[in-house]
Design a protein around this motif. Structure first.
Motif, mmCIF file in Angstrom:
data_model
loop_
_atom_site.group_PDB
_atom_site.id
_atom_site.type_symbol
_atom_site.label_atom_id
_atom_site.label_comp_id
_atom_site.label_asym_id
_atom_site.label_seq_id
_atom_site.Cartn_x
_atom_site.Cartn_y
_atom_site.Cartn_z
ATOM 1 N N THR A 128 0.769 -1.151 -0.084
ATOM 2 C CA THR A 128 -0.041 0.065 0.242
ATOM 3 C C THR A 128 0.853 1.228 0.110
ATOM 4 N N GLU A 129 1.892 1.421 0.847
ATOM 5 C CA GLU A 129 2.885 2.420 0.718
ATOM 6 C C GLU A 129 3.519 2.608 -0.528
ATOM 7 N N ILE A 130 3.864 1.552 -1.179
ATOM 8 C CA ILE A 130 4.425 2.086 -2.484
ATOM 9 C C ILE A 130 3.537 2.430 -3.554
ATOM 10 N N LEU A 131 2.457 1.822 -3.536
ATOM 11 C CA LEU A 131 1.337 2.388 -4.409
ATOM 12 C C LEU A 131 1.044 3.948 -4.218
ATOM 13 N N THR A 132 0.744 4.205 -2.981
ATOM 14 C CA THR A 132 0.533 5.517 -2.636
ATOM 15 C C THR A 132 1.581 6.434 -2.988
ATOM 16 N N CYS A 133 2.838 5.837 -2.634
ATOM 17 C CA CYS A 133 4.060 6.978 -2.831
ATOM 18 C C CYS A 133 4.298 7.120 -4.303
ATOM 19 N N CYS A 134 4.035 5.954 -5.103
ATOM 20 C CA CYS A 134 4.300 6.058 -6.344
ATOM 21 C C CYS A 134 3.127 6.918 -7.360
ATOM 22 N N HIS A 135 1.955 7.012 -6.944
ATOM 23 C CA HIS A 135 0.797 7.529 -7.342
ATOM 24 C C HIS A 135 1.141 9.099 -7.059
ATOM 25 N N SER A 136 1.549 9.315 -5.877
ATOM 26 C CA SER A 136 1.559 10.672 -5.576
ATOM 27 C C SER A 136 2.687 11.629 -6.269
ATOM 28 N N ARG A 137 3.575 10.968 -7.068
ATOM 29 C CA ARG A 137 4.522 11.625 -7.881
ATOM 30 C C ARG A 137 3.872 12.104 -9.088
ATOM 31 N N ALA A 138 3.396 13.132 -9.399
ATOM 32 C CA ALA A 138 2.592 13.755 -10.385
ATOM 33 C C ALA A 138 3.219 14.995 -10.578
ATOM 34 N N PRO A 139 3.898 15.306 -11.842
ATOM 35 C CA PRO A 139 4.165 13.963 -12.944
ATOM 36 C C PRO A 139 5.392 13.321 -12.385
ATOM 37 N N VAL A 140 5.452 12.005 -12.778
ATOM 38 C CA VAL A 140 6.633 11.238 -12.330
ATOM 39 C C VAL A 140 7.847 11.819 -12.880
ATOM 40 N N PRO A 141 8.855 12.043 -12.083
ATOM 41 C CA PRO A 141 10.233 12.805 -12.696
ATOM 42 C C PRO A 141 10.893 11.895 -13.667
ATOM 43 N N GLU A 142 11.507 12.631 -14.387
ATOM 44 C CA GLU A 142 12.141 11.957 -15.670
ATOM 45 C C GLU A 142 13.572 11.162 -15.160
ATOM 46 N N MET A 143 13.511 10.189 -15.801
ATOM 47 C CA MET A 143 14.795 9.248 -15.683
ATOM 48 C C MET A 143 15.680 9.925 -16.691
#
Length: 419
Positions: A128-143
């Motif tokens: 749950t923490e992983i999904l919440t954390c990754c969804h909160s990155r909006a937009p996802v930083p560029e690699m």
């Protein structure tokens, strides 16, 4: 009516020591368990061995059967209480691996970030923490892409190992160092025609390697090569690596990809296990060039002894081993046997065309090659069969070989400017 399966998108923690909260991640294509679970089980069994049962979050699926029949074996299925967005795959009574299950409608960048986090060695975050954390990155930083460094060795070895086929030896630090240097002590000749390769890694915002690509130009600048590439079959990662290599190689000349003897242990790209990489290459304008069947045998050759034509055996320097030839008045066949390393022998099959094959010649080749491998300590063997040798399929089967994948090399006829 059989269900058409899509390849499973799985990302495992590379050491499989189960030190972290999770042991990897799975991103299914839908919530239809009948459609998704067989593909997951097949790819996991290649790494983990036989899977006896699974426990999962029942609320995440349309229907959860008590069992599924997969490849002739029943797999028990049950609920996993109080743990949402996970699946536990179990080899024995308590020998389980816990994977994050990413919802099918998750966007590619978010799913890629979640998979990398779940599979990171020593990760302490829950599903749950992983999904919440990754969804909160909006937009996802560029690699970003940068040059390979010595400090990247461990993570790049893990990327390579994630794409390893059953029976394929693991890539060692020494083999990786040779590939970075653009040489091979075992088979140096193919490297003579290319310039020193560039090795670049795609890193996430935290500096972790998500993918790696090696590419080089021919010494006469007549063509370029994508030598090897690994990105755990994550679409965004593979696309970034392919188009980066094309831009760096420049336009106006052909580019070859995954050509024999210039990768890290495989003759070409295993298209069954790496469908995302194949699709990205095709979308970039690459077309299939050569193909090989990759077969594996883990039991002794079971061909009955019989009178057969004589086989000529001569030493081979590259690769180190033997060239075997069998011929009569109408037909001929050839096979290369590499000297075994750590109990593994490798055979390269160059049989006659389907309408000119001679079963007696082919049987003679295989029997003689098997005797050579056993004499030099081989307990298992890999066979690369050029083209699509359907006429020899029965012989391979009788000798105990099972087909693992179809290897393909590619060419982009004219490398126009890559987007």
């Amino acid at each position: 009516m059989p269900i058409a399966l899509q390849p499973a998108r799985v990302f495992l923690e590379p050491t499989l020591t189960r030190d972290g909260t999770l042991d990897g991640a799975w991103w299914p294509h839908s919530t239809d368990l009948h459609r998704e679970l067989p593909a997951l089980v097949r790819i996991l069994e290649d790494r983990l061995g036989p899977i006896l049962r699974v426990r999962l979050d029942t609320a995440a699926w349309d229907e959860v059967p008590a069992h599924l029949l997969i490849d002739g074996h029943f797999l028990r299925v049950s609920g996993l209480s109080a743990t949402s967005n996970t699946i536990r795959v179990i080899r024995g009574s308590q020998d389980g691996f816990l994977l994050l299950v990413i919802p099918p409608d998750t966007t590619g960048p978010v799913a890629a970030a979640a998979m990398r986090t779940a599979a990171r060695t020593g990760n302490t975050m829950s599903a749950t923490e992983i999904l919440t954390c990754c969804h909160s990155r909006a937009p996802v930083p560029e690699m970003r892409i940068r040059r390979y460094r010595d400090a990247d060795r461990e993570s790049v070895l893990a990327l390579i190992d994630a794409d390893r086929l059953p029976g394929q030896p693991p890539c060692t630090p020494d083999l990786l160092d040779q590939a970075v240097a653009g040489t091979s002590r075992r088979d140096p000749d193919p490297w003579a025609d290319i310039r020193h390769p560039s090795i670049d890694v795609l890193v996430d915002p935290d500096g972790h390697a998500a993918g790696v690509v090696s590419y080089a130009a021919h010494r006469d600048r007549s063509a370029g090569q994508i030598l090897w590439l690994h990105g755990r079959e994550i679409l965004d990662v593979v696309e970034a690596l392919v188009f980066h290599a094309l831009r760096r190689l420049g336009g106006g000349k052909p580019v070859h990809a995954f050509t024999a003897a210039l990768g890290l242990g495989l003759a070409a790209l295993p298209t069954g296990r790496r469908p995302v990489t194949r699709k990205v290459l095709e979308h970039a304008g690459f077309v299939a060039r050569n193909s090989w069947r990759y077969l594996r045998r883990t039991t002794p050759c079971d061909l009955p002894g019989a009178a057969c034509p004589s086989v000529e055996v001569v030493a081979s320097a590259a690769p180190s081993g033997w060239l075997l030839k069998a011929r009569d008045d109408d037909s001929s066949a050839e096979l290369v046997a590499q000297e075994p390393i750590d109990g593994l022998g490798v055979l390269w099959w160059f049989s006659a065309a389907d309408d000119h094959g001679d079963p007696a010649l082919e049987r003679a080749l295989l029997l003689q090659a098997d005797a050579l491998l056993r004499e030099h300590g081989a307990s298992e063997a890999i066979l690369y069969a050029a083209g699509d040798p359907e006429s020899s399929a029965a012989l391979f089967d009788a000798a105990g070989f099972a087909e693992i994948d179809h290897l393909v090399s590619f060419t982009r006829p004219n490398n126009a400017a890559a987007d």
